[in-house]
Enzyme design. Structure first.
Site, mmCIF file in Angstrom:
data_model
loop_
_atom_site.group_PDB
_atom_site.id
_atom_site.type_symbol
_atom_site.label_atom_id
_atom_site.label_comp_id
_atom_site.label_asym_id
_atom_site.label_seq_id
_atom_site.Cartn_x
_atom_site.Cartn_y
_atom_site.Cartn_z
ATOM 1 N N HIS A 362 -15.067 -3.377 2.276
ATOM 2 C CA HIS A 362 -13.848 -3.931 2.623
ATOM 3 C C HIS A 362 -13.455 -5.055 2.977
ATOM 4 O O HIS A 362 -12.347 -5.447 3.469
ATOM 5 C CB HIS A 362 -13.229 -2.727 3.758
ATOM 6 C CG HIS A 362 -13.051 -1.430 3.302
ATOM 7 N ND1 HIS A 362 -12.009 -0.835 2.889
ATOM 8 C CD2 HIS A 362 -14.149 -0.386 3.329
ATOM 9 C CE1 HIS A 362 -12.148 0.412 2.612
ATOM 10 N NE2 HIS A 362 -13.291 0.856 2.629
ATOM 11 N N LYS A 555 0.341 -6.573 11.614
ATOM 12 C CA LYS A 555 -1.140 -6.319 11.168
ATOM 13 C C LYS A 555 -2.150 -6.739 12.083
ATOM 14 O O LYS A 555 -1.569 -7.105 13.066
ATOM 15 C CB LYS A 555 -1.633 -7.139 9.981
ATOM 16 C CG LYS A 555 -1.135 -8.547 9.939
ATOM 17 C CD LYS A 555 -1.537 -9.190 8.819
ATOM 18 C CE LYS A 555 -0.641 -9.287 7.645
ATOM 19 N NZ LYS A 555 -0.860 -8.672 6.539
ATOM 20 N N ARG A 556 -3.404 -6.455 11.940
ATOM 21 C CA ARG A 556 -4.456 -6.815 13.216
ATOM 22 C C ARG A 556 -4.242 -8.383 13.396
ATOM 23 O O ARG A 556 -4.011 -9.187 12.405
ATOM 24 C CB ARG A 556 -5.853 -6.584 12.876
ATOM 25 C CG ARG A 556 -6.118 -5.155 13.271
ATOM 26 C CD ARG A 556 -5.844 -4.632 14.375
ATOM 27 N NE ARG A 556 -6.743 -5.320 15.562
ATOM 28 C CZ ARG A 556 -7.748 -4.796 15.913
ATOM 29 N NH1 ARG A 556 -8.017 -3.560 15.707
ATOM 30 N NH2 ARG A 556 -8.760 -5.472 16.610
ATOM 31 N N LYS A 561 -6.008 -14.094 8.953
ATOM 32 C CA LYS A 561 -4.522 -13.602 8.732
ATOM 33 C C LYS A 561 -3.146 -14.552 8.857
ATOM 34 O O LYS A 561 -2.320 -14.433 8.554
ATOM 35 C CB LYS A 561 -4.255 -12.293 9.197
ATOM 36 C CG LYS A 561 -5.224 -11.059 8.865
ATOM 37 C CD LYS A 561 -4.850 -9.792 9.541
ATOM 38 C CE LYS A 561 -5.979 -8.749 9.256
ATOM 39 N NZ LYS A 561 -5.881 -8.114 7.923
ATOM 40 N N THR A 663 -2.856 -3.515 2.813
ATOM 41 C CA THR A 663 -2.223 -2.287 2.481
ATOM 42 C C THR A 663 -0.645 -2.276 3.122
ATOM 43 O O THR A 663 0.203 -1.725 2.527
ATOM 44 C CB THR A 663 -2.840 -1.167 2.914
ATOM 45 O OG1 THR A 663 -3.459 -1.108 4.306
ATOM 46 C CG2 THR A 663 -4.140 -0.668 1.990
ATOM 47 N N LYS A 667 3.014 -1.147 1.844
ATOM 48 C CA LYS A 667 3.971 -0.370 2.409
ATOM 49 C C LYS A 667 5.431 -0.751 2.542
ATOM 50 O O LYS A 667 6.470 -0.383 2.581
ATOM 51 C CB LYS A 667 3.599 -0.028 3.832
ATOM 52 C CG LYS A 667 2.288 0.715 3.708
ATOM 53 C CD LYS A 667 1.221 0.650 5.135
ATOM 54 C CE LYS A 667 0.038 1.285 4.782
ATOM 55 N NZ LYS A 667 -0.964 1.018 5.829
#
Ligand code: 26W
Length: 825
Positions: A362, A555-556, A561, A663, A667
């Site tokens: 992952h 998100k985290r 990110k 993901t 969504k």
């Protein structure tokens, strides 16, 4: 209505009687006297009553039809609330809503009583939850195997702009859906030493002695398929002491050991490690891993042997999917069980093990690759370590055999790069690859990077193992439950086939051009934006405008990110407003939600920065409401559903090559949000589905990032010195605009422009991508001003989302790797 596949429709009257009865017998109260929490408990037990019948029927079907089954082994299952989801999959949501109306009870209030079961960090845990939903809905028998952490992901509070972690006591009121299965308890052994002896046939046997043991107790949670009466099982393990203080322990002088065993049992399942993409290398985590894996592997083998007599065919009926390297001890544990408990020879056991195990990778983040110090591993799991040693020895021989005739290859170099045991470390990814027959990445680009770079040597040696399985999400939770208005509208337009086949939504494409459909679509979006605005007003005390662009990054929190890029762009816009009277923009609300790992300093400071920018910008009269910044506290599955439904713009801005898939991107897309993003992870495939002109793409490509890293030629300082706009924006971090203490955000400034060690400056290419990102944002604002154009683009997101259902992902796993059989209940 959906084709009725279920044998019985939901019985409203029975449900109503059962709720009232439960309130009476549980609490000695009437409905009027009951608290919302009590009504929630009573209603959940009433629902569970119905589920149990289907659950038993599924077990019966399993025994009669003897299908192949999958064990999805995962340290994390981020299930989110069960109540509403169970109602959806029972197709009882409306019925229960009507009963609640009749009783004068607000169903939303009841749903809000349930704590979010947050037994996961982020994407990997949520993926496991989506997969279970799809497996059950597609008539496969699956067991999720995990840990029943007493405390899940911490609850995040924001104090003075800073994240504060609070324990998540999710079991405080008990869990009405779980079943404790004491009768399936297993013993798990740690430490001690391995005794070798000859059995009566002269065979060398191994026995762990002088160990500490704990009892693993399973708790089962039902996982309902959608409208098909299938109920699968999420089995999470709790630890208990083997036997509480026994007098004879004292007599034998074993007092010390008895206390230690008791403490071990208390610790193991206490808390989920709240790290994402970063290992702390703590002994307790390895204990957690072996604890749930040993219990699950023992269970799988025993269950199989109840109805089959040839252990050598175990793999014909069972497959273990390892969710990242965290459950990888399963490879060695299965070997141990097969050899030590069932007397198989090494080669037989190895054949079964590799045919049973499969591994999903992952992440390519180096910090996340699990490695254990050899001595710790050996001390804690002496027998398992012996087996790993032997796997390693044989694998090294394979390397030698494979390359000894190849003059271009240095064997030492290959072993250095590929061995399982090396440099006094146990490399779990290598064990997972060698011990599995399938290795997959989670998006096309990610799998390519694994094959070409991260796992290149393995790919070269065993290319047949490698394959891609692009992630997906369940539309039952992320459209039906999260966004009932849009769900109903879709059903009106294309029928309800999309609930079990998301590609049906492509039927919306033909409406995307019609003014009526556009209006309806955007009216629904508006309602969802109002719903989120109410939530934000209630939780943050900030008034946001439902007519503004909702630009969402949830998100985290992680440097890769690039929440920092997003907030720097907000700072840049703020400057423009302050300095350029001619600059105008449509109203835009920047919504963030993120938890940072408790020890991740830079990530936590980024949260503080976002909140500080919000404080300054939101109240500045010059801004006049054009920009609002909101940080949503305690981002989790339940409030994520509100955010996805309301989002206009989906921020997917990771440094290219770093986000394995993502993901959240799917969504948001499902709910009609347009992506602004890099060509990273599954974004690449999203853009392919929706078309380039319906996405806002920017930034370096993954090849470019990788090339800069290879050449080590990226110099953020030269960008900073030459580019006045960037300099000004970045210096806002340290000029007192956002904090009285000018040094407060210096570590963030340093992370971009490390003057002491330039190799550590801006490792995520924020400055490099800045202008390209700001341009993309300008294109977003321009596009939004064209109402019809935007409505069409938004609708196309939903229409083109079919590929990203986890149903598609699961069918690919089944076809290429698992080869499961469907059951009929
Ligand atoms: C050992 C600590 C640790 C904990 C969690 C290391 C790594 C992780 C996970 C790999 C983090 C994670 O959730 N990864 C995400 O997995 C998603 C599902 O495949 C992907 O969509 C995300 O891109 C990936 O970051």
């Amino acid at each position: 209505m959906a084709k009725i596949k279920s044998r019985s429709a939901f019985d409203k009257e029975l449900f109503k009687r059962s709720v009232l009865y439960n309130i009476k017998t549980l609490y000695r109260r009437t409905l009027e006297e009951a608290t919302p929490q009590q009504i929630y408990q009573a209603a959940s037990l009433a629902i569970k009553d119905q589920i149990i019948d289907y659950w038993m029927d599924t077990q019966k079907a399993l025994e009669e039809q003897d299908p192949k089954i999958v064990y999805y082994m995962s340290m994390e299952f981020l299930m989110g609330r069960a109540f509403g989801n169970n109602l959806i999959n029972l197709r009882a949501y409306e019925g229960v809503g009507e009963v609640m109306d009749e009783l004068g009870v607000d169903l939303n209030l009841i749903e809000d009583q349930e704590p979010d079961p947050a037994l996961g960090n982020g994407g990997l845990g949520r993926l496991a939850a989506c997969f279970l939903d799809s497996l059950a809905s597609l008539n496969y028998v699956a067991y999720g195997c995990g840990i029943r952490y007493k405390y899940g992901m911490f609850r995040q509070e924001i104090h003075d702009g800073y994240q504060v972690e609070k324990p998540d006591d999710w079991l405080a009121n008990g869990n009405p859906f779980e079943l404790r299965r004491q009768e399936y308890a297993k013993e798990i052994k740690f430490g001690g030493y391995v005794k070798m002896y000859q059995d009566e046939n002269g065979r060398t046997m191994f026995k762990q002695e002088d160990y500490q043991a704990v009892k693993a107790i399973p708790y089962d949670l039902p996982v309902l398929g959608y409208g098909n009466d299938v109920v699968d099982t999420l089995r999470i393990w709790d630890a208990e002491p083997i036997n509480n203080f026994q007098l004879d322990s004292f007599d034998k002088g074993d007092y010390q050991k008895a206390v230690e065993q008791e403490n071990l049992a208390k610790q193991i399942c206490e808390v989920l490690y709240p790290n994402d993409n970063h290992i702390a290398g703590k002994e307790l985590r390895l204990k957690q891993q072996y604890f749930f894996i040993s219990a699950s592997v023992q269970t799988a083998v025993q269950k199989y042997l109840k109805n089959h007599d040839d252990i050598k065919k175990f793999y014909e009926k069972n497959v273990f999917q390892l969710n990242d390297t965290h459950p990888t001890v399963a490879v060695a544990e299965l070997m141990r069980v097969l050899m030590d408990d069932y007397y198989l020879e090494w080669d037989e056991a190895w054949d079964i093990t590799t045919k049973t195990c499969c591994y999903t990778n992952h992440t390519i983040m180096a910090e996340a690759l699990e490695k254990w110090p050899q001595d710790l591993f050996q001390r804690l799991l002496p027998r398992i370590y012996q087996i790993v040693e032997e796997i390693n020895r044989r694998f090294n021989i394979e390397i030698v055999n494979r390359y000894s005739n190849d003059p271009k290859v240095s064997i030492d170099e290959k072993i250095r790069k590929m061995a399982i045991l090396y440099d006094n470390q146990v490399r779990m990814a290598h064990l997972a690859i060698v011990g599995s027959h399938s290795v997959n990445g989670v998006a096309k680009l990610h799998t390519e990077i694994l094959e070409k770079r991260e796992l290149k040597d393995f790919y070269e040696m065993m290319p047949e193992k490698f394959n891609n399985k692009t992630n997906g999400i369940t539309q039952r939770r992320f459209l039906m439950h999260a966004n009932p208005l849009l769900a109903n509208w879709c059903t009106k337009k294309v029928g309800d086939g999309w609930i079990t086949d998301l590609t049906v939504l492509s039927g919306l494409k033909k409406s995307a051009d019609t003014a009526k459909a556009q209006k309806e679509f955007m009216a629904i979006k508006k309602k969802n934006k109002e719903r989120l605005a109410r939530y934000i007003l209630q939780h943050n005390g900030i008034q946001i405008d439902p007519d503004s662009i909702y630009d969402c990054q949830v998100k985290r929190l992680h440097e890769y990110k690039r929440q920092l890029l997003n907030i720097l762009h907000v700072i840049y816009l703020y400057d423009k407003i302050k300095t350029d009277p001619k600059f105008d923009m449509p109203k835009q609300t920047f919504i963030f939600g993120a938890k940072a790992a408790a020890g991740y300093r830079i990530a936590k400071l980024t949260i503080k920065l976002i909140n500080s920018v919000a404080d300054v910008v939101n109240d500045d009269p010059d801004v006049d409401g054009r920009i609002k910044v909101v940080f949503i506290e305690d981002y989790r599955v339940s409030n994520a559903e509100l955010i996805f439904a309301a989002a206009d713009v989906s921020e997917q801005i990771s440094t290219a090559s770093r986000e394995a898939s993502g993901t959240g991107n799917m969504k948001m897309m499902l709910n009609g949000a347009v992506t602004i993003g890099t060509m990273d992870g599954a974004n690449v495939e999203i853009v392919k589905e929706v078309g380039e002109k319906n996405a806002f793409i920017f930034g370096l490509s993954s090849d470019e990032v990788i090339e800069h890293e290879r050449k080590n030629d990226y110099d953020p300082m030269s960008i900073y010195t030459k580019d006045a706009v960037i300099k000004k924006t970045v210096d806002r971090l340290i000029d007192g605009t956002f904090s009285k203490d000018k040094e407060l955000f210096r570590p963030l400034w340093n992370s971009l422009l490390n003057t002491k060690d330039t190799s550590k400056a801006d490792t995520y290419f924020i400055l490099k991508d800045f202008h390209s990102y700001a341009d993309a944002q300008a294109r977003v604002r321009k596009a939004y001003e064209d109402k019809a154009g935007w409505a069409k683009m938004a609708m196309l997101q939903t229409a083109c989302c079919g590929k990203f259902s986890s149903d598609r992902t699961i069918e690919e796993y089944v076809k290429d790797i698992w080869h499961l059989d469907k059951i009929k209940v």
